[in-house]
Write a protein that holds these residues in place. Structure first.
Motif, PDB file in Angstrom:
ATOM      1  N   LYS A   1     -12.235   3.449  -6.942  1.00  0.00           N
ATOM      2  CA  LYS A   1     -11.562   4.687  -6.509  1.00  0.00           C
ATOM      3  C   LYS A   1     -10.322   4.938  -7.354  1.00  0.00           C
ATOM      4  O   LYS A   1     -10.031   6.084  -7.734  1.00  0.00           O
ATOM      5  CB  LYS A   1     -11.188   4.596  -5.028  1.00  0.00           C
ATOM      6  N   ALA A   2      -9.592   3.866  -7.660  1.00  0.00           N
ATOM      7  CA  ALA A   2      -8.390   3.998  -8.496  1.00  0.00           C
ATOM      8  C   ALA A   2      -8.772   4.485  -9.895  1.00  0.00           C
ATOM      9  O   ALA A   2      -8.116   5.380 -10.454  1.00  0.00           O
ATOM     10  CB  ALA A   2      -7.645   2.672  -8.572  1.00  0.00           C
ATOM     11  N   LEU A   3      -9.832   3.922 -10.470  1.00  0.00           N
ATOM     12  CA  LEU A   3     -10.259   4.334 -11.808  1.00  0.00           C
ATOM     13  C   LEU A   3     -10.662   5.801 -11.840  1.00  0.00           C
ATOM     14  O   LEU A   3     -10.344   6.529 -12.792  1.00  0.00           O
ATOM     15  CB  LEU A   3     -11.430   3.465 -12.285  1.00  0.00           C
TER      16      LEU A   3
ATOM     17  N   ASP B   1      -1.305  -6.841 -14.046  1.00  0.00           N
ATOM     18  CA  ASP B   1      -1.225  -7.666 -12.837  1.00  0.00           C
ATOM     19  C   ASP B   1      -1.277  -6.847 -11.549  1.00  0.00           C
ATOM     20  O   ASP B   1      -0.415  -6.954 -10.680  1.00  0.00           O
ATOM     21  CB  ASP B   1       0.054  -8.524 -12.879  1.00  0.00           C
ATOM     22  N   TRP B   2      -2.347  -6.062 -11.423  1.00  0.00           N
ATOM     23  CA  TRP B   2      -2.529  -5.261 -10.212  1.00  0.00           C
ATOM     24  C   TRP B   2      -2.897  -6.140  -9.021  1.00  0.00           C
ATOM     25  O   TRP B   2      -2.536  -5.831  -7.896  1.00  0.00           O
ATOM     26  CB  TRP B   2      -3.637  -4.231 -10.449  1.00  0.00           C
ATOM     27  N   HIS B   3      -3.661  -7.182  -9.253  1.00  0.00           N
ATOM     28  CA  HIS B   3      -4.040  -8.128  -8.193  1.00  0.00           C
ATOM     29  C   HIS B   3      -4.611  -7.419  -6.961  1.00  0.00           C
ATOM     30  O   HIS B   3      -4.176  -7.633  -5.832  1.00  0.00           O
ATOM     31  CB  HIS B   3      -2.849  -9.002  -7.800  1.00  0.00           C
ATOM     32  N   ILE B   4      -5.596  -6.557  -7.202  1.00  0.00           N
ATOM     33  CA  ILE B   4      -6.248  -5.850  -6.103  1.00  0.00           C
ATOM     34  C   ILE B   4      -6.888  -6.880  -5.165  1.00  0.00           C
ATOM     35  O   ILE B   4      -7.568  -7.803  -5.603  1.00  0.00           O
ATOM     36  CB  ILE B   4      -7.313  -4.877  -6.630  1.00  0.00           C
ATOM     37  N   GLY B   5      -6.679  -6.702  -3.869  1.00  0.00           N
ATOM     38  CA  GLY B   5      -7.198  -7.638  -2.879  1.00  0.00           C
ATOM     39  C   GLY B   5      -6.212  -8.729  -2.506  1.00  0.00           C
ATOM     40  O   GLY B   5      -6.527  -9.600  -1.694  1.00  0.00           O
ATOM     41  N   LYS B   6      -5.018  -8.675  -3.062  1.00  0.00           N
ATOM     42  CA  LYS B   6      -4.008  -9.698  -2.789  1.00  0.00           C
ATOM     43  C   LYS B   6      -3.565  -9.655  -1.324  1.00  0.00           C
ATOM     44  O   LYS B   6      -3.405  -8.598  -0.735  1.00  0.00           O
ATOM     45  CB  LYS B   6      -2.783  -9.466  -3.684  1.00  0.00           C
ATOM     46  N   LYS B   7      -3.390 -10.859  -0.756  1.00  0.00           N
ATOM     47  CA  LYS B   7      -2.815 -10.993   0.577  1.00  0.00           C
ATOM     48  C   LYS B   7      -1.537 -11.805   0.452  1.00  0.00           C
ATOM     49  O   LYS B   7      -1.498 -12.813  -0.259  1.00  0.00           O
ATOM     50  CB  LYS B   7      -3.777 -11.692   1.532  1.00  0.00           C
ATOM     51  N   LEU B   8      -0.503 -11.377   1.130  1.00  0.00           N
ATOM     52  CA  LEU B   8       0.756 -12.114   1.158  1.00  0.00           C
ATOM     53  C   LEU B   8       0.870 -12.784   2.516  1.00  0.00           C
ATOM     54  O   LEU B   8       1.063 -12.108   3.526  1.00  0.00           O
ATOM     55  CB  LEU B   8       1.938 -11.167   0.911  1.00  0.00           C
TER      56      LEU B   8
ATOM     57  N   ALA C   1     -12.044  -4.654  -1.975  1.00  0.00           N
ATOM     58  CA  ALA C   1     -11.226  -4.674  -3.194  1.00  0.00           C
ATOM     59  C   ALA C   1     -11.948  -3.970  -4.345  1.00  0.00           C
ATOM     60  O   ALA C   1     -11.331  -3.221  -5.113  1.00  0.00           O
ATOM     61  CB  ALA C   1     -10.892  -6.112  -3.571  1.00  0.00           C
ATOM     62  N   ARG C   2     -13.248  -4.188  -4.447  1.00  0.00           N
ATOM     63  CA  ARG C   2     -14.015  -3.526  -5.511  1.00  0.00           C
ATOM     64  C   ARG C   2     -14.025  -2.013  -5.309  1.00  0.00           C
ATOM     65  O   ARG C   2     -13.904  -1.237  -6.271  1.00  0.00           O
ATOM     66  CB  ARG C   2     -15.450  -4.062  -5.540  1.00  0.00           C
ATOM     67  N   THR C   3     -14.192  -1.586  -4.072  1.00  0.00           N
ATOM     68  CA  THR C   3     -14.166  -0.151  -3.778  1.00  0.00           C
ATOM     69  C   THR C   3     -12.819   0.448  -4.155  1.00  0.00           C
ATOM     70  O   THR C   3     -12.745   1.541  -4.748  1.00  0.00           O
ATOM     71  CB  THR C   3     -14.444   0.084  -2.277  1.00  0.00           C
TER      72      THR C   3
ATOM     73  N   LEU D   1      -0.570   3.263  -2.629  1.00  0.00           N
ATOM     74  CA  LEU D   1       0.640   4.050  -2.874  1.00  0.00           C
ATOM     75  C   LEU D   1       1.066   3.944  -4.332  1.00  0.00           C
ATOM     76  O   LEU D   1       1.553   4.925  -4.926  1.00  0.00           O
ATOM     77  CB  LEU D   1       1.775   3.584  -1.953  1.00  0.00           C
ATOM     78  N   PHE D   2       0.902   2.766  -4.922  1.00  0.00           N
ATOM     79  CA  PHE D   2       1.224   2.617  -6.346  1.00  0.00           C
ATOM     80  C   PHE D   2       0.336   3.509  -7.194  1.00  0.00           C
ATOM     81  O   PHE D   2       0.816   4.173  -8.132  1.00  0.00           O
ATOM     82  CB  PHE D   2       1.073   1.156  -6.776  1.00  0.00           C
ATOM     83  N   ILE D   3      -0.975   3.552  -6.897  1.00  0.00           N
ATOM     84  CA  ILE D   3      -1.889   4.387  -7.683  1.00  0.00           C
ATOM     85  C   ILE D   3      -1.521   5.865  -7.546  1.00  0.00           C
ATOM     86  O   ILE D   3      -1.562   6.628  -8.534  1.00  0.00           O
ATOM     87  CB  ILE D   3      -3.354   4.132  -7.279  1.00  0.00           C
ATOM     88  N   GLU D   4      -1.146   6.291  -6.348  1.00  0.00           N
ATOM     89  CA  GLU D   4      -0.698   7.684  -6.170  1.00  0.00           C
ATOM     90  C   GLU D   4       0.514   7.958  -7.053  1.00  0.00           C
ATOM     91  O   GLU D   4       0.600   8.995  -7.721  1.00  0.00           O
ATOM     92  CB  GLU D   4      -0.356   7.937  -4.701  1.00  0.00           C
ATOM     93  N   TRP D   5       1.473   7.026  -7.025  1.00  0.00           N
ATOM     94  CA  TRP D   5       2.676   7.198  -7.851  1.00  0.00           C
ATOM     95  C   TRP D   5       2.318   7.166  -9.336  1.00  0.00           C
ATOM     96  O   TRP D   5       2.854   7.946 -10.137  1.00  0.00           O
ATOM     97  CB  TRP D   5       3.679   6.082  -7.526  1.00  0.00           C
ATOM     98  N   LEU D   6       1.398   6.253  -9.719  1.00  0.00           N
ATOM     99  CA  LEU D   6       1.000   6.137 -11.122  1.00  0.00           C
ATOM    100  C   LEU D   6       0.347   7.426 -11.619  1.00  0.00           C
ATOM    101  O   LEU D   6       0.628   7.883 -12.733  1.00  0.00           O
ATOM    102  CB  LEU D   6       0.047   4.950 -11.287  1.00  0.00           C
TER     103      LEU D   6
END
Length: 405
Positions: free
Chosen positions: A65-67, A8-15, A59-61, A26-31
């Motif tokens: 980049k994360a992968l 449930d990464w939900h890349i592109g999510k807006k709150l 979001a696709r970019t 920041l999560f990917i850096e920590w991961l």
């Protein structure tokens, strides 16, 4: 081998229209740091990679980049599609990513054996199999003549889910005897806690899957869809890792985490908390309490904390609504943003339909008569009432007799 389970990464999510792009980075850096420090060899991501089926180019970019960052860690990556994801979009670069040791199963293939991914250890020996089942859509689960009634459809969906997991297990028993198997899934299991940000799946989550139907063949079941991390009452270790970042204010108190398994020791996972990159804060009270709480928030030099503000008053009061609007619109404090606000009155204002006798017709009512009745419900002095009515007269005149430019 060491395995890390997330979902449930939900890349592109807006709150509330606020981008969570920085949170995910920041999560990917920590991961990446966690994968290094724990010497993780396999990463499982159980669905809802994106928040929208047609994600933005940004979001696709961010996804690719994360992968690439994760791939540079020499870690095998297996991702499955969720109910938010487009199977076609995820599957499109499947062959290219496979050459980078990244396996993506966006939608259920016609041949379920294609969801079975062998995982080898550093010595080149087969260590275990991953049955990477993505979100199972109704078309994957029901035949055209099944589910005539609503209850029939629900039962067909439950049986369909069970049959897919059983089919994967049976192939593994034949093709990979005595080899451990991990299953991945993206679904709603009965008896778990949900949050506001989970979009209903399988007929409004009514077709809750009984976790006992997973059986006891799989060694571990890595689930996605539910954002609150939790264990499922099943015959084998079955867990929702939860979303790594809070995606709604209802998740503000969740302890976000990833799960790590060491197959040389046990199939029970270790919970690793994900640091909080920003806080989601809910503040409620009357006007005086809100003002005091908002302007006494502690200093914050990280990502802006996001605030939901609720005005709670005993009686509906148009003046307090105005003052509340002024408070929230003019609020400024470094490190904080109000992204959502609403009112909660113990005694709600009656709607116009409740102000008149049932035998009166809408076309018989005059706008000013309706407005006067609404104003009369307010706790206002005569001078304020007269000012409001005068303002209404001016607006009504402009609407009924517009000046042509």
């Amino acid at each position: 081998m060491k395995i890390l389970h997330t979902a449930d990464w939900h890349i592109g999510k807006k709150l509330q229209k606020h981008e969570l792009k920085e949170d995910f980075d920041l999560f990917i850096e920590w991961l990446c740091a966690t994968i290094k420090s724990h010497e993780i060899e396999v990463l499982l991501v159980s669905g809802d990679i994106f928040d929208l089926a047609n994600p933005s180019s940004e979001a696709r970019t961010q996804y690719y980049k994360a992968l690439l960052k994760l791939r540079n860690l020499n870690c095998k990556i297996i991702l499955t599609g969720g109910n938010h994801d487009s199977p076609a979009m995820l599957d499109a670069p499947q062959e290219i990513l496979r050459n980078l040791d990244i396996e993506v199963i966006g939608g259920l293939p016609k041949d379920i054996s294609q969801t079975l991914i062998p995982v080898k250890n550093k010595a080149g020996n087969l260590e275990f199999i991953v049955a990477a089942l993505p979100y199972l859509r109704d078309t994957d689960l029901r035949k055209g003549n099944e589910g005539v009634s609503y209850d029939d459809r629900l039962e067909a969906i439950r049986e369909g889910i069970a049959s897919k997991f059983n089919a994967a297990a049976e192939i593994c028993k034949t093709s990979y005897p005595n080899i451990p198997v991990i299953a991945m899934g993206h679904l709603y299991a009965a008896g778990i806690e949900t949050s506001d940000s989970e979009r209903d799946i399988q007929i409004g989550n009514q077709a809750a899957f009984q976790a006992s139907q997973f059986g006891e063949y799989f060694k571990y079941i890595a689930l996605g869809h539910i954002h609150k991390p939790q264990r499922v009452n099943a015959l084998v270790p079955t867990f929702y890792s939860g979303s790594p970042i809070p995606l709604s204010f209802s998740e503000r108190k969740d302890e976000k985490r990833v799960l790590i398994l060491d197959t040389s020791k046990s199939w029970e996972p270790e919970s690793i908390p994900v640091p909080s990159f920003r806080k989601l804060i809910r503040i409620s009270g009357n006007l005086a309490q809100l003002t005091d709480n908002l302007y006494n928030l502690p200093d914050n030099d990280g990502l802006d904390h996001l605030i939901e503000v609720v005005l709670k008053e005993p009686k509906y009061d148009v003046q307090k609504i105005y003052q509340f609007d002024q408070l929230t619109s003019q609020f400024e404090k470094n490190g904080y943003q109000i992204v959502k606000n609403f009112t909660d009155f113990d005694e709600n204002l009656q709607g116009t339909s409740a102000l008149y006798e049932s035998n009166q017709q809408l076309e018989d009512l005059k706008p000013k008569d309706v407005f006067i009745k609404l104003v009369d419900q307010q706790d206002l002095d005569q001078e304020d009432k007269q000012d409001i009515l005068s303002a209404f007269d001016e607006i009504l005149e402009e609407v009924q007799n517009p000046i042509n430019s």
